[in-house]
Design a protein around this motif. Structure first.
Motif, PDB file in Angstrom:
ATOM      1  N   LEU A  17      39.942  16.934  35.108  1.00 30.79           N
ATOM      2  CA  LEU A  17      38.485  16.650  35.302  1.00 30.79           C
ATOM      3  C   LEU A  17      38.242  15.165  35.866  1.00 30.79           C
ATOM      4  CD1 LEU A  17      36.930  18.178  32.133  1.00 30.79           C
ATOM      5  CD2 LEU A  17      36.554  19.143  34.514  1.00 30.79           C
ATOM      6  N   HIS A  18      37.556  15.413  36.759  1.00 32.48           N
ATOM      7  CA  HIS A  18      36.829  13.999  37.494  1.00 32.48           C
ATOM      8  C   HIS A  18      35.550  14.520  37.433  1.00 32.48           C
ATOM      9  CE1 HIS A  18      36.904  10.230  39.609  1.00 32.48           C
ATOM     10  NE2 HIS A  18      35.650  10.557  39.767  1.00 32.48           N
ATOM     11  N   VAL A  19      34.361  13.575  36.745  1.00 31.18           N
ATOM     12  CA  VAL A  19      33.312  13.970  36.464  1.00 31.18           C
ATOM     13  C   VAL A  19      32.175  13.135  37.237  1.00 31.18           C
ATOM     14  CG1 VAL A  19      31.334  14.656  34.931  1.00 31.18           C
ATOM     15  CG2 VAL A  19      33.686  15.234  34.131  1.00 31.18           C
ATOM     16  N   ALA A  20      31.500  13.477  38.108  1.00 32.01           N
ATOM     17  CA  ALA A  20      30.427  12.641  38.421  1.00 32.01           C
ATOM     18  C   ALA A  20      28.964  12.517  37.911  1.00 32.01           C
ATOM     19  CB  ALA A  20      30.090  12.900  40.048  1.00 32.01           C
ATOM     20  N   VAL A  21      28.290  11.662  37.154  1.00 34.28           N
ATOM     21  CA  VAL A  21      27.066  11.781  36.550  1.00 34.28           C
ATOM     22  C   VAL A  21      25.957  11.406  37.261  1.00 34.28           C
ATOM     23  CG1 VAL A  21      25.977  11.014  34.498  1.00 34.28           C
ATOM     24  CG2 VAL A  21      28.484  11.586  34.358  1.00 34.28           C
ATOM     25  N   VAL A  22      24.953  12.387  37.409  1.00 36.37           N
ATOM     26  CA  VAL A  22      23.973  11.509  38.299  1.00 36.37           C
ATOM     27  C   VAL A  22      22.455  11.895  37.387  1.00 36.37           C
ATOM     28  CG1 VAL A  22      22.337  12.214  40.404  1.00 36.37           C
ATOM     29  CG2 VAL A  22      24.694  12.427  40.542  1.00 36.37           C
ATOM     30  N   ALA A  23      22.005  10.583  37.243  1.00 33.69           N
ATOM     31  CA  ALA A  23      20.972  10.341  36.283  1.00 33.69           C
ATOM     32  C   ALA A  23      20.144   9.052  36.620  1.00 33.69           C
ATOM     33  CB  ALA A  23      21.298  10.427  34.790  1.00 33.69           C
ATOM     34  N   ASP A  24      18.850   9.047  36.697  1.00 35.04           N
ATOM     35  CA  ASP A  24      18.010   7.774  37.166  1.00 35.04           C
ATOM     36  C   ASP A  24      18.003   6.828  35.924  1.00 35.04           C
ATOM     37  OD1 ASP A  24      16.508   6.334  38.613  1.00 35.04           O
ATOM     38  OD2 ASP A  24      14.576   6.955  37.603  1.00 35.04           O
ATOM     39  N   ASN A  25      18.720   7.153  34.900  1.00 36.92           N
ATOM     40  CA  ASN A  25      18.674   6.253  33.675  1.00 36.92           C
ATOM     41  C   ASN A  25      20.134   5.633  33.634  1.00 36.92           C
ATOM     42  OD1 ASN A  25      18.901   5.201  30.993  1.00 36.92           O
ATOM     43  ND2 ASN A  25      17.447   6.539  30.287  1.00 36.92           N
ATOM     44  N   ASN A  44      32.438   8.713  37.190  1.00 35.73           N
ATOM     45  CA  ASN A  44      31.406   7.750  37.758  1.00 35.73           C
ATOM     46  C   ASN A  44      30.223   8.221  37.766  1.00 35.73           C
ATOM     47  OD1 ASN A  44      31.402   9.668  39.966  1.00 35.73           O
ATOM     48  ND2 ASN A  44      32.498   8.492  41.443  1.00 35.73           N
ATOM     49  N   GLY A  45      29.198   7.225  38.100  1.00 36.62           N
ATOM     50  CA  GLY A  45      27.878   7.288  37.972  1.00 36.62           C
ATOM     51  C   GLY A  45      27.151   7.238  39.157  1.00 36.62           C
ATOM     52  N   LYS A  46      26.027   7.842  39.292  1.00 38.41           N
ATOM     53  CA  LYS A  46      25.236   7.698  40.607  1.00 38.41           C
ATOM     54  C   LYS A  46      23.579   7.700  40.030  1.00 38.41           C
ATOM     55  CE  LYS A  46      28.834   7.945  43.643  1.00 38.41           C
ATOM     56  NZ  LYS A  46      29.013   6.871  44.373  1.00 38.41           N
ATOM     57  N   ARG A  47      22.758   6.946  40.743  1.00 39.36           N
ATOM     58  CA  ARG A  47      21.389   6.840  40.201  1.00 39.36           C
ATOM     59  C   ARG A  47      20.433   7.682  41.067  1.00 39.36           C
ATOM     60  NH1 ARG A  47      19.117   1.831  37.888  1.00 39.36           N
ATOM     61  NH2 ARG A  47      17.471   3.292  37.671  1.00 39.36           N
ATOM     62  N   THR A  48      21.012   8.032  42.289  1.00 40.87           N
ATOM     63  CA  THR A  48      19.862   8.786  43.216  1.00 40.87           C
ATOM     64  C   THR A  48      20.868   9.986  43.614  1.00 40.87           C
ATOM     65  OG1 THR A  48      20.865   7.540  45.213  1.00 40.87           O
ATOM     66  CG2 THR A  48      19.214   6.579  44.131  1.00 40.87           C
ATOM     67  N   LEU A  49      19.958  11.146  44.384  1.00 40.17           N
ATOM     68  CA  LEU A  49      20.662  12.201  44.847  1.00 40.17           C
ATOM     69  C   LEU A  49      21.230  11.690  46.366  1.00 40.17           C
ATOM     70  CD1 LEU A  49      17.873  14.888  44.386  1.00 40.17           C
ATOM     71  CD2 LEU A  49      19.860  14.259  43.065  1.00 40.17           C
ATOM     72  N   LEU A  64      24.340  16.706  35.849  1.00 43.84           N
ATOM     73  CA  LEU A  64      23.092  16.282  36.605  1.00 43.84           C
ATOM     74  C   LEU A  64      22.129  16.335  35.677  1.00 43.84           C
ATOM     75  CD1 LEU A  64      21.544  15.812  39.035  1.00 43.84           C
ATOM     76  CD2 LEU A  64      21.591  18.140  39.610  1.00 43.84           C
ATOM     77  N   PHE A  65      21.157  15.089  35.436  1.00 46.81           N
ATOM     78  CA  PHE A  65      20.094  15.156  34.715  1.00 46.81           C
ATOM     79  C   PHE A  65      18.723  15.146  35.451  1.00 46.81           C
ATOM     80  CE2 PHE A  65      23.181  13.351  32.265  1.00 46.81           C
ATOM     81  CZ  PHE A  65      23.070  13.585  30.862  1.00 46.81           C
ATOM     82  N   PRO A  66      18.358  16.684  36.039  1.00 41.68           N
ATOM     83  CA  PRO A  66      17.557  16.938  36.858  1.00 41.68           C
ATOM     84  C   PRO A  66      15.975  16.623  36.627  1.00 41.68           C
ATOM     85  CG  PRO A  66      17.930  18.989  35.968  1.00 41.68           C
ATOM     86  CD  PRO A  66      18.933  17.921  35.313  1.00 41.68           C
ATOM     87  N   ASP A  67      15.702  16.285  35.384  1.00 37.49           N
ATOM     88  CA  ASP A  67      14.508  16.084  34.905  1.00 37.49           C
ATOM     89  C   ASP A  67      13.950  14.630  35.592  1.00 37.49           C
ATOM     90  OD1 ASP A  67      14.544  18.377  33.658  1.00 37.49           O
ATOM     91  OD2 ASP A  67      14.483  17.502  31.577  1.00 37.49           O
ATOM     92  N   ASP A  68      15.005  13.735  35.876  1.00 35.16           N
ATOM     93  CA  ASP A  68      14.480  12.504  36.498  1.00 35.16           C
ATOM     94  C   ASP A  68      14.165  12.537  37.799  1.00 35.16           C
ATOM     95  OD1 ASP A  68      15.514  11.468  33.831  1.00 35.16           O
ATOM     96  OD2 ASP A  68      17.425  10.875  34.735  1.00 35.16           O
ATOM     97  N   PHE A  69      14.357  13.548  38.558  1.00 36.89           N
ATOM     98  CA  PHE A  69      14.140  13.677  39.982  1.00 36.89           C
ATOM     99  C   PHE A  69      12.914  15.055  40.521  1.00 36.89           C
ATOM    100  CE2 PHE A  69      18.451  12.402  39.099  1.00 36.89           C
ATOM    101  CZ  PHE A  69      18.594  11.296  39.813  1.00 36.89           C
ATOM    102  N   ASP A  70      12.573  14.787  41.608  1.00 37.21           N
ATOM    103  CA  ASP A  70      11.526  15.778  41.978  1.00 37.21           C
ATOM    104  C   ASP A  70      12.502  17.197  42.010  1.00 37.21           C
ATOM    105  OD1 ASP A  70      10.764  17.585  44.729  1.00 37.21           O
ATOM    106  OD2 ASP A  70       8.925  16.729  43.828  1.00 37.21           O
TER     107      ASP A  70
END
Length: 138
Positions: A17-25, A44-49, A64-70
């Motif tokens: 596994l290599h996991v990308a995490v996307v959250a605004d927090n 690794n993490g990203k804060r924007t789409l 993906l933590f989608p509640d942080d985005f439109d």
């Protein structure tokens, strides 16, 4: 003997596994990265789409933590990601899965995303990813 095989399978699926995490927090990203590191999973993490669109080719899963985005942006993002990377494991951690319903169903081409209710803990997220990775490799 069976227990040893299950433990070996979990270790090998964790390594693959290599996991990308996307959250605004940033705290969410940091906490999951720390948890995954302790479990032997690269992340690794990203804060924007937009940053997530440039996800490393080595990534095998996306949390993906989608509640942080439109919601509309999330549906577009998931739909295009499923088209571009059909074998990518996508896991959404959300309190409003109904907002993303149109992007979650089977499309005959890619793996349907998984959904966990918010809040979700690191071990719950990792267990879900490992279970899906294991079921896809059988």
């Amino acid at each position: 003997m069976l227990y040893a095989r299950a433990a070996m399978a979990n270790r090998s699926s964790a390594r693959s596994l290599h996991v990308a995490v996307v959250a605004d927090n940033p705290e969410t990203i940091d906490a999951l990265h720390a948890y995954f590191s302790q479990a032997g999973v690269a992340s690794n993490g990203k804060r924007t789409l937009n940053d997530a669109n440039r996800m490393a080719p080595a990534a095998t899963a996306l949390v993906l933590f989608p509640d942080d985005f439109d919601p509309g942006d999330i549906v577009t993002f998931i739909t295009s990601l499923r088209s571009a990377r059909p074998k990518l494991l996508i896991l959404l951690v959300t309190s409003t899965p109904q907002s993303f319903r149109s992007a979650l169903g089977p499309d005959g081409h890619s793996l349907p995303p998984m959904v966990l209710p918010k809040p979700a803990f690191g071990w719950t997220i990792l267990d879900a990813l490992r279970a899906r990775a294991h079921s896809e490799s059988i």
